[in-house]
Design a protein around this motif. Structure first.
Motif, short mmCIF file in Angstrom:
data_model
loop_
_atom_site.label_atom_id
_atom_site.label_comp_id
_atom_site.label_asym_id
_atom_site.label_seq_id
_atom_site.Cartn_x
_atom_site.Cartn_y
_atom_site.Cartn_z
N ALA A 144 7.13 11.95 -2.28
CA ALA A 144 7.61 12.45 -1.00
C ALA A 144 7.32 11.48 0.14
CB ALA A 144 6.96 13.81 -0.69
N LEU A 145 6.44 10.50 -0.11
CA LEU A 145 6.10 9.52 0.92
C LEU A 145 7.06 8.32 0.95
CD1 LEU A 145 2.20 9.39 0.50
CD2 LEU A 145 3.52 10.63 2.23
N TRP A 146 8.18 8.41 0.24
CA TRP A 146 9.09 7.26 0.13
C TRP A 146 9.55 6.69 1.47
CZ3 TRP A 146 13.84 7.28 2.31
CH2 TRP A 146 14.41 8.51 2.63
N PRO A 147 9.63 7.49 2.56
CA PRO A 147 10.06 6.85 3.83
C PRO A 147 9.09 5.77 4.33
CG PRO A 147 10.34 9.23 3.94
CD PRO A 147 9.53 8.95 2.71
N LEU A 148 7.80 5.89 3.96
CA LEU A 148 6.83 4.91 4.47
C LEU A 148 7.10 3.50 3.95
CD1 LEU A 148 3.51 6.98 4.37
CD2 LEU A 148 4.94 6.41 6.35
N PRO A 149 7.23 3.29 2.63
CA PRO A 149 7.54 1.92 2.19
C PRO A 149 8.91 1.45 2.68
CG PRO A 149 7.64 3.45 0.34
CD PRO A 149 7.00 4.19 1.49
N ALA A 150 9.83 2.40 2.89
CA ALA A 150 11.14 2.01 3.41
C ALA A 150 11.01 1.44 4.82
CB ALA A 150 12.09 3.22 3.41
N VAL A 151 10.15 2.09 5.62
CA VAL A 151 9.92 1.60 6.99
C VAL A 151 9.29 0.21 6.95
CG1 VAL A 151 8.54 1.94 9.07
CG2 VAL A 151 9.76 3.87 8.06
N PHE A 152 8.27 0.02 6.09
CA PHE A 152 7.61 -1.28 6.02
C PHE A 152 8.55 -2.35 5.47
CE2 PHE A 152 3.59 0.86 6.78
CZ PHE A 152 2.89 -0.10 7.49
N LEU A 153 9.44 -1.96 4.57
CA LEU A 153 10.42 -2.92 4.05
C LEU A 153 11.34 -3.40 5.18
CD1 LEU A 153 11.78 -4.44 1.75
CD2 LEU A 153 13.17 -2.39 1.32
N VAL A 154 11.81 -2.46 5.99
CA VAL A 154 12.67 -2.82 7.11
C VAL A 154 11.93 -3.71 8.10
CG1 VAL A 154 13.90 -1.92 9.13
CG2 VAL A 154 14.15 -0.79 6.91
N ALA A 189 0.83 -1.21 0.00
CA ALA A 189 0.00 0.00 0.00
C ALA A 189 0.86 1.26 0.00
CB ALA A 189 -0.92 -0.01 1.21
N THR A 190 1.86 1.30 0.86
CA THR A 190 2.71 2.50 0.91
C THR A 190 3.55 2.62 -0.36
OG1 THR A 190 4.37 1.22 2.15
CG2 THR A 190 2.82 2.56 3.43
N GLY A 191 3.90 1.49 -0.96
CA GLY A 191 4.62 1.54 -2.23
C GLY A 191 3.76 2.15 -3.32
N ALA A 192 2.46 1.78 -3.33
CA ALA A 192 1.54 2.34 -4.32
C ALA A 192 1.34 3.83 -4.10
CB ALA A 192 0.20 1.61 -4.25
N TRP A 193 1.23 4.24 -2.84
CA TRP A 193 1.06 5.67 -2.55
C TRP A 193 2.28 6.46 -3.01
CZ3 TRP A 193 -0.65 4.59 3.16
CH2 TRP A 193 -1.98 4.13 3.15
N THR A 194 3.45 5.86 -2.87
CA THR A 194 4.68 6.57 -3.22
C THR A 194 4.76 6.84 -4.72
OG1 THR A 194 5.81 5.54 -1.35
CG2 THR A 194 7.20 6.48 -3.06
N THR A 195 4.16 5.96 -5.53
CA THR A 195 4.18 6.21 -6.98
C THR A 195 3.41 7.48 -7.32
OG1 THR A 195 2.22 4.82 -7.33
CG2 THR A 195 4.39 3.76 -7.49
N ALA A 196 2.38 7.78 -6.51
CA ALA A 196 1.60 9.00 -6.74
C ALA A 196 2.20 10.20 -6.03
CB ALA A 196 0.15 8.79 -6.27
N LYS A 197 2.78 9.95 -4.86
CA LYS A 197 3.39 11.03 -4.07
C LYS A 197 4.79 10.59 -3.64
CE LYS A 197 -0.95 12.94 -2.29
NZ LYS A 197 -1.70 13.35 -1.06
#
Length: 203
Positions: free
Chosen positions: A56-66, A46-54
């Protein structure tokens, strides 16, 4: 103690008397314990999909990846370094195990039996009285006389490799199976979920 063992166990002074050394099949484990794998996986997607649109939200998928990586490292290390304990099936509806261990932290004895519900292993038919192997992590204060509790999981929920499962089961000493059998006889019937300290052997 290795870094991996320190991550897998609760305390730096903890060492499993009988480490499991089992390789985990992630999909099999997730099929029995789906909450965290699904939550973390959906969060990453979900956060990865949001990042494609925004972007600036790249830290969120990074957190979930970790978080995903840490979760699966923890699972793998549990079945590599966690302690093997004997168990027996005491009910199939609901599926319930009785698991024996020694919670001592200081070289003495603090034997217990834990009666707990457990996911039914997929593709395997168990009957009441069947012996099986679990792997556990312990929690509590390592400076105390004994751990407060432990968290056993059937090795059958981590792999469908029957040879590996049997190898783990055969690694359990005869005296631990005897402790489980004797301890079950001392527990009030009908058995209820909980942790039951057993009488300690004399010096």
């Amino acid at each position: 103690m290795s870094v991996g063992a320190r991550i897998a166990l609760v305390d730096d002074r903890s060492t499993a008397s009988n480490p499991c050394n089992l390789s985990v099949q992630p999909f099999r484990f997730a099929s029995h314990f789906p909450i965290w794998p699904i939550t973390l996986g959906v969060g990453l997607l979900a956060t990865g999909a949001w990042t494609t649109a925004k972007p600036a939200l790249w830290p969120l998928p990074a957190v979930f990846l970790v978080l995903n990586v840490l979760f699966w490292v923890r699972v793998r290390l549990r079945f590599r370094h966690g302690c093997v304990n004997p168990a027996t099936v005491v009910s199939t509806s609901p599926f319930t195990l009785a698991v024996f261990t020694d919670l001592t932290t200081c070289g003495g004895n603090y034997p217990v039996i834990k009666i707990q519900p457990h996911p039914t292993p997929r593709g395997i038919r168990f009957s009441v009285g069947d012996k099986c192997a679990t792997v556990a992590m312990y929690n509590g204060d390592g400076n105390a006389e004994h751990w407060e509790n432990f968290d056993p999981i059937l090795v059958d929920c981590a792999t469908d490799n029957r040879s590996a499962i049997e190898q783990v089961r055969q690694s359990i000493p005869v005296e631990e199976w005897s402790g489980l059998e004797a301890g079950l006889k001392a527990i009030p019937k009908p058995v209820k979920f909980g942790l039951y300290p057993l009488s300690r052997p004399g010096p």
